[in-house]
Design an enzyme around this catalytic site. Structure first.
Site, PDB file in Angstrom:
ATOM      1  N   GLY A 169       0.805  -1.212   0.000  1.00 40.35           N
ATOM      2  CA  GLY A 169       0.000   0.000   0.000  1.00 40.35           C
ATOM      3  C   GLY A 169       0.835   1.256   0.000  1.00 40.35           C
ATOM      4  O   GLY A 169       0.432   2.295   0.527  1.00 40.35           O
ATOM      5  N   TYR A 197     -12.926  -3.840  11.527  1.00 31.83           N
ATOM      6  CA  TYR A 197     -11.663  -3.117  11.381  1.00 31.83           C
ATOM      7  C   TYR A 197     -10.855  -3.201  12.670  1.00 31.83           C
ATOM      8  O   TYR A 197      -9.642  -3.462  12.647  1.00 31.83           O
ATOM      9  CB  TYR A 197     -11.959  -1.661  11.025  1.00 31.83           C
ATOM     10  CG  TYR A 197     -10.738  -0.798  10.899  1.00 31.83           C
ATOM     11  CD1 TYR A 197      -9.938  -0.841   9.753  1.00 31.83           C
ATOM     12  CD2 TYR A 197     -10.380   0.078  11.915  1.00 31.83           C
ATOM     13  CE1 TYR A 197      -8.815  -0.042   9.630  1.00 31.83           C
ATOM     14  CE2 TYR A 197      -9.254   0.893  11.799  1.00 31.83           C
ATOM     15  CZ  TYR A 197      -8.484   0.824  10.655  1.00 31.83           C
ATOM     16  OH  TYR A 197      -7.362   1.620  10.543  1.00 31.83           O
ATOM     17  N   THR A 246      -0.029   5.496  -1.692  1.00 33.61           N
ATOM     18  CA  THR A 246      -0.842   6.614  -1.232  1.00 33.61           C
ATOM     19  C   THR A 246      -0.734   6.749   0.283  1.00 33.61           C
ATOM     20  O   THR A 246      -0.312   5.817   0.971  1.00 33.61           O
ATOM     21  CB  THR A 246      -2.322   6.418  -1.641  1.00 33.61           C
ATOM     22  OG1 THR A 246      -3.071   7.598  -1.319  1.00 33.61           O
ATOM     23  CG2 THR A 246      -2.944   5.238  -0.916  1.00 33.61           C
ATOM     24  N   GLY A 247      -1.092   7.904   0.810  1.00 30.72           N
ATOM     25  CA  GLY A 247      -1.202   8.093   2.251  1.00 30.72           C
ATOM     26  C   GLY A 247       0.076   7.828   3.021  1.00 30.72           C
ATOM     27  O   GLY A 247       1.182   8.202   2.614  1.00 30.72           O
TER      28      GLY A 247
END
Length: 319
Positions: free
Chosen positions: A45, A199, A48-49
Protein backbone atom coordinates in the site's frame (compact mmCIF):
# COMPACT_ATOMS: atom_id res chain seq x y z
CA UNK A 1 -34.29 1.04 9.53
CA UNK A 2 -31.50 -1.32 10.57
CA UNK A 3 -29.21 0.29 8.01
CA UNK A 4 -29.78 3.75 9.52
CA UNK A 5 -29.23 2.47 13.06
CA UNK A 6 -26.09 0.61 11.99
CA UNK A 7 -24.67 3.73 10.36
CA UNK A 8 -25.46 5.86 13.41
CA UNK A 9 -23.82 3.29 15.71
CA UNK A 10 -20.73 3.21 13.52
CA UNK A 11 -20.54 7.01 13.44
CA UNK A 12 -20.79 7.21 17.23
CA UNK A 13 -17.98 4.67 17.67
CA UNK A 14 -15.77 6.64 15.29
CA UNK A 15 -16.59 9.78 17.28
CA UNK A 16 -15.40 8.08 20.48
CA UNK A 17 -12.08 7.23 18.81
CA UNK A 18 -11.71 10.82 17.63
CA UNK A 19 -12.37 12.21 21.13
CA UNK A 20 -9.96 9.72 22.70
CA UNK A 21 -7.27 10.58 20.17
CA UNK A 22 -7.79 14.29 20.79
CA UNK A 23 -6.93 13.81 24.46
CA UNK A 24 -3.63 12.12 23.58
CA UNK A 25 -2.90 14.18 20.47
CA UNK A 26 0.73 14.53 19.47
CA UNK A 27 2.81 14.95 16.34
CA UNK A 28 6.13 13.33 17.20
CA UNK A 29 8.69 13.03 14.42
CA UNK A 30 11.41 10.53 13.63
CA UNK A 31 14.63 12.52 14.09
CA UNK A 32 17.31 9.94 13.34
CA UNK A 33 19.52 10.37 10.26
CA UNK A 34 19.97 6.67 9.43
CA UNK A 35 21.11 6.00 5.86
CA UNK A 36 19.79 2.97 3.98
CA UNK A 37 22.15 2.68 1.02
CA UNK A 38 22.21 -0.93 -0.16
CA UNK A 39 19.05 -1.79 1.79
CA UNK A 40 15.80 -3.06 0.27
CA UNK A 41 12.45 -1.95 1.69
CA UNK A 42 9.07 -3.40 0.69
CA UNK A 43 5.95 -1.40 1.52
CA UNK A 44 2.45 -2.73 0.92
CA UNK A 45 0.00 0.00 0.00
CA UNK A 46 2.91 2.32 -0.62
CA UNK A 47 1.19 4.23 -3.39
CA UNK A 48 -0.84 6.61 -1.23
CA UNK A 49 -1.20 8.09 2.25
CA UNK A 50 1.06 6.89 5.06
CA UNK A 51 2.58 4.20 2.85
CA UNK A 52 3.58 6.71 0.18
CA UNK A 53 5.21 9.03 2.72
CA UNK A 54 7.01 6.11 4.34
CA UNK A 55 8.30 5.05 0.92
CA UNK A 56 9.41 8.61 0.18
CA UNK A 57 11.35 8.88 3.44
CA UNK A 58 13.11 5.53 3.02
CA UNK A 59 13.94 6.50 -0.57
CA UNK A 60 15.55 9.74 0.66
CA UNK A 61 17.73 7.61 2.91
CA UNK A 62 19.00 5.69 -0.12
CA UNK A 63 17.02 2.46 0.05
CA UNK A 64 15.75 0.48 -2.90
CA UNK A 65 11.98 0.76 -2.37
CA UNK A 66 9.37 -1.62 -3.74
CA UNK A 67 5.77 -0.47 -3.65
CA UNK A 68 3.37 -3.40 -3.56
CA UNK A 69 -0.22 -2.65 -4.53
CA UNK A 70 -3.00 -3.79 -6.84
CA UNK A 71 -3.64 -0.31 -8.28
CA UNK A 72 -1.27 -0.03 -11.22
CA UNK A 73 -2.08 3.57 -12.18
CA UNK A 74 -1.66 4.98 -8.67
CA UNK A 75 1.48 2.94 -8.05
CA UNK A 76 3.20 4.04 -11.24
CA UNK A 77 2.33 7.66 -10.41
CA UNK A 78 3.73 7.15 -6.89
CA UNK A 79 7.00 5.76 -8.27
CA UNK A 80 7.42 8.80 -10.52
CA UNK A 81 6.55 11.15 -7.67
CA UNK A 82 9.07 9.58 -5.28
CA UNK A 83 11.84 9.61 -7.90
CA UNK A 84 11.10 13.26 -8.67
CA UNK A 85 11.05 14.39 -5.04
CA UNK A 86 14.00 12.33 -3.75
CA UNK A 87 16.30 11.85 -6.75
CA UNK A 88 16.43 8.13 -5.93
CA UNK A 89 15.76 6.08 -9.07
CA UNK A 90 15.72 2.74 -7.27
CA UNK A 91 11.94 2.85 -6.77
CA UNK A 92 9.84 0.04 -8.21
CA UNK A 93 6.27 -1.20 -8.34
CA UNK A 94 5.17 -4.81 -8.11
CA UNK A 95 1.56 -5.91 -8.39
CA UNK A 96 0.04 -7.41 -5.24
CA UNK A 97 -3.60 -8.09 -4.38
CA UNK A 98 -3.91 -9.02 -0.72
CA UNK A 99 -7.50 -10.15 -1.34
CA UNK A 100 -6.20 -13.16 -3.24
CA UNK A 101 -3.89 -15.79 -1.77
CA UNK A 102 -2.89 -16.70 -5.34
CA UNK A 103 -1.64 -13.14 -5.92
CA UNK A 104 0.28 -13.13 -2.64
CA UNK A 105 2.00 -16.42 -3.51
CA UNK A 106 2.90 -15.21 -7.00
CA UNK A 107 4.25 -11.93 -5.63
CA UNK A 108 6.39 -13.65 -3.00
CA UNK A 109 7.78 -16.17 -5.49
CA UNK A 110 8.77 -13.40 -7.89
CA UNK A 111 10.22 -11.18 -5.16
CA UNK A 112 12.32 -13.99 -3.71
CA UNK A 113 13.80 -14.69 -7.15
CA UNK A 114 14.35 -11.05 -8.10
CA UNK A 115 15.85 -9.56 -4.93
CA UNK A 116 18.85 -10.76 -2.95
CA UNK A 117 17.79 -9.19 0.32
CA UNK A 118 14.82 -7.74 2.22
CA UNK A 119 15.87 -5.47 5.04
CA UNK A 120 12.59 -3.71 5.86
CA UNK A 121 9.06 -5.04 5.36
CA UNK A 122 6.26 -2.59 6.12
CA UNK A 123 2.83 -4.20 6.26
CA UNK A 124 1.00 -0.93 5.69
CA UNK A 125 -2.01 -1.84 3.54
CA UNK A 126 -5.31 -1.29 5.26
CA UNK A 127 -8.97 -0.80 4.44
CA UNK A 128 -12.41 -0.31 5.89
CA UNK A 129 -15.57 -1.64 4.28
CA UNK A 130 -19.12 -1.02 5.39
CA UNK A 131 -20.51 -4.22 3.90
CA UNK A 132 -19.31 -7.56 5.23
CA UNK A 133 -18.35 -9.98 2.46
CA UNK A 134 -15.90 -12.84 2.09
CA UNK A 135 -12.97 -12.98 -0.30
CA UNK A 136 -12.54 -15.83 -2.75
CA UNK A 137 -10.39 -17.46 -0.05
CA UNK A 138 -13.31 -17.48 2.39
CA UNK A 139 -11.95 -14.73 4.64
CA UNK A 140 -13.79 -11.50 5.47
CA UNK A 141 -12.27 -8.88 3.20
CA UNK A 142 -11.16 -6.36 5.84
CA UNK A 143 -9.59 -9.14 7.90
CA UNK A 144 -7.81 -10.48 4.82
CA UNK A 145 -6.40 -7.15 3.60
CA UNK A 146 -5.43 -5.88 7.04
CA UNK A 147 -4.22 -9.07 8.69
CA UNK A 148 -4.43 -12.51 7.07
CA UNK A 149 -3.01 -11.44 3.69
CA UNK A 150 -0.01 -9.66 5.26
CA UNK A 151 0.44 -12.65 7.61
CA UNK A 152 0.76 -14.95 4.59
CA UNK A 153 3.00 -12.53 2.69
CA UNK A 154 5.38 -12.13 5.61
CA UNK A 155 5.70 -15.86 6.11
CA UNK A 156 6.43 -16.39 2.42
CA UNK A 157 9.19 -13.74 2.62
CA UNK A 158 10.56 -14.94 5.96
CA UNK A 159 13.62 -16.75 4.62
CA UNK A 160 14.65 -13.59 2.77
CA UNK A 161 14.20 -11.50 5.92
CA UNK A 162 16.26 -13.95 7.98
CA UNK A 163 19.01 -14.07 5.37
CA UNK A 164 19.14 -10.25 5.40
CA UNK A 165 19.37 -9.72 9.16
CA UNK A 166 19.47 -7.36 10.84
CA UNK A 167 16.03 -6.81 9.32
CA UNK A 168 12.76 -5.35 10.49
CA UNK A 169 9.05 -6.09 10.10
CA UNK A 170 6.74 -3.16 10.82
CA UNK A 171 2.99 -3.76 11.09
CA UNK A 172 0.61 -0.81 10.92
CA UNK A 173 -2.13 -1.22 13.52
CA UNK A 174 -4.52 1.36 14.99
CA UNK A 175 -5.83 2.69 18.29
CA UNK A 176 -9.18 1.44 16.96
CA UNK A 177 -8.12 -2.00 18.23
CA UNK A 178 -9.65 -0.91 21.54
CA UNK A 179 -13.12 -1.53 20.05
CA UNK A 180 -12.43 -5.17 19.22
CA UNK A 181 -14.73 -8.13 19.70
CA UNK A 182 -12.32 -10.80 18.54
CA UNK A 183 -13.19 -14.47 18.47
CA UNK A 184 -9.92 -16.39 18.08
CA UNK A 185 -11.94 -19.35 16.80
CA UNK A 186 -13.26 -17.16 13.96
CA UNK A 187 -10.09 -15.65 12.52
CA UNK A 188 -11.73 -15.64 9.08
CA UNK A 189 -14.32 -13.15 10.38
CA UNK A 190 -17.45 -14.99 9.28
CA UNK A 191 -19.49 -13.94 12.33
CA UNK A 192 -21.70 -10.91 11.51
CA UNK A 193 -20.17 -7.70 12.92
CA UNK A 194 -20.39 -3.98 12.17
CA UNK A 195 -17.76 -2.28 10.05
CA UNK A 196 -15.76 -0.66 12.85
CA UNK A 197 -15.65 -3.83 14.93
CA UNK A 198 -14.30 -5.81 11.96
CA UNK A 199 -11.66 -3.12 11.38
CA UNK A 200 -10.84 -3.04 15.10
CA UNK A 201 -10.48 -6.82 15.18
CA UNK A 202 -8.04 -6.74 12.28
CA UNK A 203 -5.93 -4.13 14.03
CA UNK A 204 -5.86 -6.03 17.31
CA UNK A 205 -4.78 -9.14 15.40
CA UNK A 206 -1.90 -7.04 14.02
CA UNK A 207 -0.59 -6.37 17.53
CA UNK A 208 -1.03 -9.98 18.62
CA UNK A 209 0.76 -11.05 15.43
CA UNK A 210 3.74 -8.76 16.11
CA UNK A 211 4.07 -10.28 19.56
CA UNK A 212 3.77 -13.83 18.20
CA UNK A 213 6.43 -13.11 15.58
CA UNK A 214 8.80 -11.69 18.19
CA UNK A 215 8.61 -15.00 20.06
CA UNK A 216 9.46 -16.99 16.93
CA UNK A 217 11.93 -14.86 14.99
CA UNK A 218 15.67 -15.48 15.22
CA UNK A 219 17.90 -12.83 16.77
CA UNK A 220 18.45 -10.04 14.28
CA UNK A 221 14.92 -10.01 12.87
CA UNK A 222 12.41 -7.83 14.70
CA UNK A 223 8.66 -7.27 14.44
CA UNK A 224 6.77 -4.34 15.93
CA UNK A 225 3.28 -2.87 15.57
CA UNK A 226 2.54 0.85 15.39
CA UNK A 227 -0.39 3.25 15.66
CA UNK A 228 0.08 6.16 13.22
CA UNK A 229 -2.56 8.41 14.77
CA UNK A 230 -5.72 9.60 13.08
CA UNK A 231 -4.64 10.53 9.58
CA UNK A 232 -6.40 11.96 6.54
CA UNK A 233 -5.89 9.18 4.00
CA UNK A 234 -7.88 7.20 1.45
CA UNK A 235 -8.64 4.44 3.96
CA UNK A 236 -11.94 6.23 4.66
CA UNK A 237 -13.06 6.05 1.02
CA UNK A 238 -15.24 3.00 1.68
CA UNK A 239 -17.45 4.90 4.15
CA UNK A 240 -20.71 6.43 2.95
CA UNK A 241 -20.25 9.80 1.22
CA UNK A 242 -21.78 11.82 4.05
CA UNK A 243 -19.88 10.00 6.77
CA UNK A 244 -16.58 10.24 4.87
CA UNK A 245 -16.95 14.00 4.38
CA UNK A 246 -17.59 14.57 8.08
CA UNK A 247 -14.73 12.31 9.20
CA UNK A 248 -12.22 13.81 6.75
CA UNK A 249 -13.21 17.37 7.70
CA UNK A 250 -12.64 16.67 11.38
CA UNK A 251 -9.30 14.98 10.67
CA UNK A 252 -8.11 17.82 8.41
CA UNK A 253 -8.84 20.37 11.13
CA UNK A 254 -7.58 18.56 14.23
CA UNK A 255 -5.29 15.69 13.29
CA UNK A 256 -2.49 14.56 10.99
CA UNK A 257 -1.69 14.65 7.32
CA UNK A 258 -0.07 11.59 5.73
CA UNK A 259 3.51 12.83 6.17
CA UNK A 260 2.94 13.40 9.88
CA UNK A 261 1.14 10.08 10.21
CA UNK A 262 4.07 8.20 8.68
CA UNK A 263 6.56 9.27 11.37
CA UNK A 264 6.05 6.38 13.79
CA UNK A 265 6.27 3.85 10.96
CA UNK A 266 9.51 5.46 9.79
CA UNK A 267 10.87 5.47 13.34
CA UNK A 268 10.20 1.74 13.69
CA UNK A 269 11.96 1.15 10.36
CA UNK A 270 15.15 3.10 10.93
CA UNK A 271 15.78 4.15 14.55
CA UNK A 272 19.15 2.59 15.50
CA UNK A 273 18.13 2.11 19.14
CA UNK A 274 15.38 -0.28 18.01
CA UNK A 275 17.68 -2.80 16.32
CA UNK A 276 17.02 -5.40 19.04
CA UNK A 277 13.53 -4.23 20.08
CA UNK A 278 10.77 -6.63 19.06
CA UNK A 279 7.17 -7.42 19.91
CA UNK A 280 6.35 -3.88 20.98
CA UNK A 281 3.59 -1.41 20.16
CA UNK A 282 4.51 2.17 19.24
CA UNK A 283 2.60 5.46 19.30
CA UNK A 284 4.17 8.86 18.61
CA UNK A 285 7.58 7.21 18.10
CA UNK A 286 7.52 5.71 21.59
CA UNK A 287 6.75 2.30 23.05
CA UNK A 288 3.31 2.29 24.62
CA UNK A 289 1.25 -0.32 26.43
CA UNK A 290 -1.17 -1.90 23.99
CA UNK A 291 -4.61 -3.32 24.73
CA UNK A 292 -4.40 -5.48 27.86
CA UNK A 293 -5.53 -8.59 25.97
CA UNK A 294 -2.28 -8.46 23.98
CA UNK A 295 -0.42 -9.31 27.17
CA UNK A 296 -2.20 -12.67 27.33
CA UNK A 297 0.53 -15.01 26.05
CA UNK A 298 -1.91 -17.89 25.63
CA UNK A 299 -4.10 -15.72 23.41
CA UNK A 300 -1.06 -14.58 21.41
CA UNK A 301 -0.11 -18.19 20.70
CA UNK A 302 -3.69 -19.33 20.09
CA UNK A 303 -4.34 -16.62 17.49
CA UNK A 304 -1.03 -17.44 15.79
CA UNK A 305 -1.86 -21.15 15.63
CA UNK A 306 -5.40 -20.57 14.35
CA UNK A 307 -4.23 -18.10 11.72
CA UNK A 308 -1.55 -20.52 10.56
CA UNK A 309 -4.19 -23.25 10.29
CA UNK A 310 -6.55 -20.97 8.38
CA UNK A 311 -3.83 -20.10 5.88
CA UNK A 312 -2.47 -23.63 5.49
CA UNK A 313 -5.95 -25.04 4.90
CA UNK A 314 -6.19 -22.77 1.84
CA UNK A 315 -2.72 -23.18 0.36
CA UNK A 316 -1.56 -25.70 -2.25
CA UNK A 317 1.49 -26.28 -0.03
CA UNK A 318 1.61 -25.51 3.70
CA UNK A 319 3.91 -22.89 5.17
Amino acid sequence: MYSIIARLYLFLKIAVIVVFETVTLGKARCKCKTKLDGKVALITGGNTGIGLETARDLARRGATVIIASRNVEKSEAAVKDIIKTTGNTKIHFKSLNLLKFSSIIKFADEFNKEYNNLDILVNNSGTTMFKQNLSEDGVERVIQINYVGPFLLTNLLMNKLIASKPSRIVIVSSKANEFHEIDPDDIAGVRPLDALTRYSNSKLYNILWAKALAKRLPEGVTANAIHPGIVKTEIFNTLTDRMRKVVLWVISVFFKNAEEGAQTTIHACVAPELELVSGEYFEECRIRLANKVTRDEKLVDYVWENTMKLVNDRLPRPL
